[in-house]
Structures are given as structure tokens and as C-alpha cells.
Design a protein around this motif. Sequence first.
Motif, PDB file in Angstrom:
ATOM      1  N   ARG A   1       0.834  -1.209   0.000  1.00 45.82           N
ATOM      2  CA  ARG A   1       0.000   0.000   0.000  1.00 45.82           C
ATOM      3  C   ARG A   1       0.867   1.257   0.000  1.00 45.82           C
ATOM      4  O   ARG A   1       0.594   2.217  -0.730  1.00 45.82           O
TER       5      ARG A   1
ATOM      6  N   GLU B   1      -7.540  12.126   2.180  1.00 45.00           N
ATOM      7  CA  GLU B   1      -8.577  11.254   1.640  1.00 45.00           C
ATOM      8  C   GLU B   1      -8.394  11.005   0.146  1.00 45.00           C
ATOM      9  O   GLU B   1      -8.705   9.917  -0.350  1.00 45.00           O
ATOM     10  N   ALA B   2      -7.897  12.010  -0.562  1.00 45.38           N
ATOM     11  CA  ALA B   2      -7.680  11.844  -2.008  1.00 45.38           C
ATOM     12  C   ALA B   2      -6.639  10.764  -2.267  1.00 45.38           C
ATOM     13  O   ALA B   2      -6.784   9.959  -3.195  1.00 45.38           O
TER      14      ALA B   2
ATOM     15  N   THR C   1      -5.908   8.233  -0.201  1.00 41.49           N
ATOM     16  CA  THR C   1      -6.516   6.953   0.176  1.00 41.49           C
ATOM     17  C   THR C   1      -7.435   6.443  -0.929  1.00 41.49           C
ATOM     18  O   THR C   1      -7.417   5.259  -1.275  1.00 41.49           O
ATOM     19  N   ARG C   2      -8.241   7.336  -1.506  1.00 43.42           N
ATOM     20  CA  ARG C   2      -9.154   6.939  -2.587  1.00 43.42           C
ATOM     21  C   ARG C   2      -8.383   6.455  -3.802  1.00 43.42           C
ATOM     22  O   ARG C   2      -8.757   5.479  -4.450  1.00 43.42           O
ATOM     23  N   ALA C   3      -7.293   7.154  -4.125  1.00 43.87           N
ATOM     24  CA  ALA C   3      -6.506   6.774  -5.289  1.00 43.87           C
ATOM     25  C   ALA C   3      -5.911   5.376  -5.115  1.00 43.87           C
ATOM     26  O   ALA C   3      -5.982   4.539  -6.016  1.00 43.87           O
TER      27      ALA C   3
ATOM     28  N   ASP D   1      -6.843   2.956  -2.903  1.00 40.19           N
ATOM     29  CA  ASP D   1      -7.900   1.944  -2.814  1.00 40.19           C
ATOM     30  C   ASP D   1      -8.524   1.674  -4.179  1.00 40.19           C
ATOM     31  O   ASP D   1      -8.880   0.533  -4.499  1.00 40.19           O
ATOM     32  N   GLY D   2      -8.637   2.727  -4.985  1.00 42.46           N
ATOM     33  CA  GLY D   2      -9.238   2.573  -6.309  1.00 42.46           C
ATOM     34  C   GLY D   2      -8.420   1.681  -7.217  1.00 42.46           C
ATOM     35  O   GLY D   2      -8.963   0.806  -7.899  1.00 42.46           O
TER      36      GLY D   2
ATOM     37  N   GLN E   1      -9.312  -1.923  -8.755  1.00 40.51           N
ATOM     38  CA  GLN E   1      -9.291  -2.074 -10.215  1.00 40.51           C
ATOM     39  C   GLN E   1      -8.541  -3.337 -10.635  1.00 40.51           C
ATOM     40  O   GLN E   1      -8.980  -4.064 -11.532  1.00 40.51           O
TER      41      GLN E   1
END
Length: 226
Positions: A93, A108-109, A111-113, A115-116, A120
Motif C-alpha cells: 500500500r 482522503e484523495a 486513500t481513494r486513489a 484503494d481505487g 481495479q
Amino acid sequence: MQIMFDRAEVRYGTHAALQPLDLSLGEHRIGVIGLNGSGKTTFARLINGLVKPSAGRVTLDGLDTVKDEKAVLLKTGFIFQNPANQIILPIIRDDIAFGPKSRGVKGEALTRAVDGVLAQLGIAHLADRRPHELSGGELQLAALAAVIVTGPDIVIFDEPTNQLDLRNRAMVQAAIDALPQQAIIISHDLDLVSGYGRVLVFHQGRLAFDGGPQDAIARYRKLALP
């Protein structure tokens, strides 16, 4: 993305690693095959500027790989033959987060990137693992995640299925097939490139064939097994 080679060549002293090449590439999937030392990797590394042309030039959508080096690097991702060498942090990670973090993405941006891209590629279960705990195919996907999280337009693979067993090979092939990005795949795995729209054959530093996969593979076999 349109990739243009304009009389681009690479020489090391008197040795021509790649003869002058004029070429335009825009297909979604492009295979690159040839014997060891034929110029395949030199060709691929010209695209993202890891290798600079001794003469001529290479452009990506008009960006010169020498004059616009930083912009070109933002548009390209490269997966090396041994992906373990490009995973630099001890937790997957954190390694995936390194690229966007270095470009100012945080909180958060970030983390989203991360996790995304894990979702995928279907590798969320690897997020907290260490590289030495992963199979060869899992290492390829972890390295790919760390590349595509930064949003390149093109991804270049150097022997992505090298020394993988059938299961891991299928895993990597499925991931490549599903990528929305344009991809160039250097490979000795002829089955891998057999479904691509265009395949280039290099031989002794020259482009020996450029066309459909079946004709390209037949030409390669003649060169490899005269």
C-alpha cells in the motif's frame, strides 16, 4: 496517444543498438518481439526517455522525449522485467501511494486513489503484504498498481509474463487486457501478443516486420529458426 519515431537511432560508440527508425504508433495494444539483443528494450525505453536517441527524435503527442522529458515521464509508465526491483517500500500500500504522494496528493484523495487502483486490479488483499510474500504474478500487479495510480496515458511492459506459471500468467494477461491505457508489451511469450492489433519484430537492431500478429510471429520464427 500517437508515438512518432523520426529517424531515431541509438548508438554506443560504433555499436548500433537501434538503426534509424521511422514509425508511427497509435494502436491500443502493440506487441514487440525478437531475439535477445535485437533492440526491443532499447526501442521501448526510447518512448519514455529512459534512453535518449543518438540522432533523430521520438515524440508522444508532439512532446519530445528529450526537450519535454518531464512531461513525457508523466504520460508514460514502465514495468520492468523484474518488478521487485521497482517496488521500493516494504508494504505494498505504501509503495503504491509513493507516486501520487510525491506529486502532492494527500489525505482522503490519496486513500481513494490507492484503494481505487487496488480494487481495479483485484489486489486489495495484498495491500498490507510485503513484496517477498507475493508470487511473481502478484508482484507484477503490485508494480502495475504503483504505475497506473499516477494516471499515465501509456504503459510499457518488459517481459511481463517471464518465468510465471500458468495461473500467474493468466492473472497478468487479464490485467493487461483490462487496462484502459494504451500499452506496449515486449515479450517472448508469443501467445500473449497473438491477440494484439499490431506486432513489431526487431532483429539485429532493425525493425524487421510491422503488421498483424500471425504474420509477425511467422516472420519471427523464420528469423529465430532459419
